[in-house]
Design an enzyme around this catalytic site. Structure first.
Site, mmCIF file in Angstrom:
data_model
loop_
_atom_site.group_PDB
_atom_site.id
_atom_site.type_symbol
_atom_site.label_atom_id
_atom_site.label_comp_id
_atom_site.label_asym_id
_atom_site.label_seq_id
_atom_site.Cartn_x
_atom_site.Cartn_y
_atom_site.Cartn_z
ATOM 1 N N HIS A 1 2.450 8.663 -108.311
ATOM 2 C CA HIS A 1 1.946 10.043 -108.342
ATOM 3 C C HIS A 1 2.787 10.900 -109.277
ATOM 4 O O HIS A 1 3.985 10.656 -109.455
ATOM 5 C CB HIS A 1 1.839 10.650 -106.946
ATOM 6 C CG HIS A 1 3.117 10.774 -106.165
ATOM 7 N ND1 HIS A 1 3.995 11.812 -106.339
ATOM 8 C CD2 HIS A 1 3.657 10.000 -105.195
ATOM 9 C CE1 HIS A 1 5.008 11.682 -105.496
ATOM 10 N NE2 HIS A 1 4.835 10.586 -104.800
ATOM 11 N N ASP B 1 2.852 14.393 -109.057
ATOM 12 C CA ASP B 1 3.295 15.650 -108.452
ATOM 13 C C ASP B 1 4.630 15.450 -107.737
ATOM 14 O O ASP B 1 4.997 14.331 -107.378
ATOM 15 C CB ASP B 1 2.240 16.186 -107.464
ATOM 16 C CG ASP B 1 1.819 15.165 -106.403
ATOM 17 O OD1 ASP B 1 1.761 13.964 -106.728
ATOM 18 O OD2 ASP B 1 1.566 15.561 -105.261
ATOM 19 N N ASP C 1 11.389 10.506 -105.887
ATOM 20 C CA ASP C 1 9.990 10.586 -105.415
ATOM 21 C C ASP C 1 9.145 11.409 -106.369
ATOM 22 O O ASP C 1 9.060 12.604 -106.227
ATOM 23 C CB ASP C 1 9.985 11.193 -104.006
ATOM 24 C CG ASP C 1 8.614 11.196 -103.391
ATOM 25 O OD1 ASP C 1 7.723 10.506 -103.902
ATOM 26 O OD2 ASP C 1 8.427 11.926 -102.395
ATOM 27 N N GLU D 1 -0.649 13.687 -104.600
ATOM 28 C CA GLU D 1 -0.289 12.755 -103.524
ATOM 29 C C GLU D 1 0.381 13.473 -102.365
ATOM 30 O O GLU D 1 0.185 13.126 -101.205
ATOM 31 C CB GLU D 1 0.641 11.668 -104.067
ATOM 32 C CG GLU D 1 0.854 10.499 -103.101
ATOM 33 C CD GLU D 1 1.927 10.719 -102.049
ATOM 34 O OE1 GLU D 1 1.882 10.012 -101.024
ATOM 35 O OE2 GLU D 1 2.800 11.586 -102.231
ATOM 36 N N GLU D 2 1.189 14.469 -102.678
ATOM 37 C CA GLU D 2 2.000 15.103 -101.639
ATOM 38 C C GLU D 2 1.207 15.982 -100.675
ATOM 39 O O GLU D 2 1.705 16.371 -99.630
ATOM 40 C CB GLU D 2 3.136 15.926 -102.279
ATOM 41 C CG GLU D 2 4.120 15.102 -103.102
ATOM 42 C CD GLU D 2 5.042 14.218 -102.237
ATOM 43 O OE1 GLU D 2 4.887 14.208 -101.004
ATOM 44 O OE2 GLU D 2 5.895 13.529 -102.828
ATOM 45 N N GLU E 1 6.590 3.958 -105.197
ATOM 46 C CA GLU E 1 7.271 5.011 -104.430
ATOM 47 C C GLU E 1 8.708 4.550 -104.168
ATOM 48 O O GLU E 1 8.997 3.355 -104.178
ATOM 49 C CB GLU E 1 6.559 5.211 -103.083
ATOM 50 C CG GLU E 1 5.209 5.913 -103.164
ATOM 51 C CD GLU E 1 5.284 7.426 -103.054
ATOM 52 O OE1 GLU E 1 6.406 7.980 -103.171
ATOM 53 O OE2 GLU E 1 4.223 8.045 -102.877
ATOM 54 N N HIS F 1 12.143 14.445 -101.161
ATOM 55 C CA HIS F 1 11.981 15.828 -100.694
ATOM 56 C C HIS F 1 13.319 16.503 -100.359
ATOM 57 O O HIS F 1 13.333 17.567 -99.753
ATOM 58 C CB HIS F 1 11.047 15.915 -99.470
ATOM 59 C CG HIS F 1 9.701 15.290 -99.698
ATOM 60 N ND1 HIS F 1 8.634 15.475 -98.830
ATOM 61 C CD2 HIS F 1 9.229 14.505 -100.687
ATOM 62 C CE1 HIS F 1 7.583 14.803 -99.277
ATOM 63 N NE2 HIS F 1 7.928 14.210 -100.413
HETATM 64 ZN ZN LIG Z 1 6.077 10.073 -103.126
#
Ligand SMILES: [Zn+2]
Length: 385
Positions: free
Chosen positions: A72, A74, A105, A139-140, A165, A355
């Site tokens: 992903h 984003d 991530d 994705e998030e 990931e 995150h």
């Molecule tokens: Zn991710």
């Protein structure tokens, strides 16, 4: 053009980190990757989802089975930027670690996929099958990029899927699904000394949450890999003045689903509870604003075994294969596939970094994954012959 140097590989990640694709603007990442691929003779296509959001697809190889590789574009917000040691959008190398939002991530994983594709293409090592890059948006949040790829048929002929990931220490082949559901209740405001003139929006909502929790005891099945389903009310709010009946209240739930108790079961369960507590005065609406199904594969396939073999070779560790509670784009990419489908989540970075403030990835691990993917992808396809 030849192979990219380590410095160039690091620069690509740094460029990606500087693109602030915080839950949006993935199209900027698409433009960057499209140019990068084009510079190495690989054509790609940007599939727009909105003005600022898009997926990117690229493919190498002539015919034969398709290996899907996905990441992903984003990232989540940096949160309180003052808490970061370094600017989250200026990648900073300290003691062999690369810091920045998305380093783990999962822009390092995405970059490793793209660069490995370039290396495979330039070296001409793909002798059988095709490799299709599926770079996703969103994705998030709800996975709209993965949903679009699936709907547009890009997964139809894919026979195995790698999602890069952050999972450098374990290979994931199954994970729970996830749902976010908002339940809102409308009432009628009135002075709290004269409640008969209004209707308290909080009251039926409390009943709703209570009944929902009670009934959840009947969701007794457990998946042998994923465990039981999980349901929690995580937000509850209503009212704004202590001497007024609230005219509005809402609650939100996050649910982690398994194949035995899947997303559709929970949707009908919420409807049943609503039916149970409804009265002529209640005005309750249920909004399932995020729903990503569980991914259940057995992990009993050559992709998992090969990832372990190459993991040992390039990362110098025995990487265990297991199920995970987290959700990936596989939820939406694999909806039509069965439990025998070869799927792995495997990529640079540790999931504990995702995150977080001061998110980082080991530079050496990132570089190792470029080598690992470059060798594993053509080898996997060759072995299918
Ligand atoms: Zn991710």
């Amino acid at each position: 053009m030849g192979k990219l140097t380590d410095a160039e590989i690091v620069k690509i990640l740094s460029d990606l980190i500087s693109i602030k694709s915080v839950n949006d603007h993935e199209i900027e990442v698409c433009y960057y990757l499209k140019d990068l691929l084009a510079a190495h003779g690989i054509t790609s296509k940007i599939i727009q989802l909105s003005e600022t959001r898009a997926n990117l697809v690229a493919e190498i190889g002539e015919d034969g089975p398709v290996l899907g590789i996905s990441g992903h574009m984003d990232v989540v917000s940096e949160g309180d930027a003052l808490k970061w040691r370094y600017d989250p959008y200026v990648m900073t190398e300290v003691d062999g670690k690369l810091y920045g939002r998305g380093t783990a991530d999962m822009k390092s994983g995405l970059a490793a996929l793209v660069i490995s594709m370039i290396h495979i293409h330039e070296a001409g090592t793909l002798t059988y099958g095709r490799i299709r890059l599926l770079a996703t948006a969103g994705e998030e949040i709800v996975g709209e990029g993965a949903k679009a790829f699936h709907q547009q048929g890009y997964m139809d002929d894919v026979c195995a899927l790698v999602i890069a990931e952050p999972s450098e220490d374990r290979i994931i082949y199954a994970h729970k699904g996830s749902m976010d559901i908002r339940v809102t209740s409308k009432g009628k405001a009135a002075h709290s000394s004269m409640p008969h003139l209004g209707f308290n929006a909080i009251k039926p909502l409390i009943q709703f949450v209570y009944n929902l929790d009670e009934g959840f005891k009947d969701f007794t099945q457990t998946n042998r890999l994923l465990g039981p389903p999980i349901m929690n009310a995580t937000i509850f709010k209503g009212g704004n003045q202590v001497n007024s009946l609230p005219e509005y209240a809402e609650t939100e739930f996050n649910i982690r689903t398994i194949p035995e108790h899947d997303n559709s079961q929970f949707i009908s369960y919420f409807k049943r509870i609503l039916h149970k507590i409804e009265s002529p005065d209640t005005q309750i609406t249920i909004d399932t604003y995020m729903s990503r199904p569980p991914v259940f594969t057995t992990g009993n396939n050559s992709l998992v075994k090969m990832a372990q073999t190459f993991g040992k070779q390039y990362l110098n560790t025995q990487v265990e294969a297991q199920a995970s509670p987290g959700v990936t784009d596989a939820a939406d990419l694999l909806v039509d596939k069965d439990e025998h489908f070869p799927f792995i989540m495997f990529g640079p970075g540790n999931v504990s970094q995702a995150h977080q403030v001061d998110e980082h990835v080991d530079k050496s691990t990132y570089l190792s994954f470029v080598k690992l993917f470059s060798e594993m992808f053509p080898t996997y396809l060759q072995n299918l012959k």
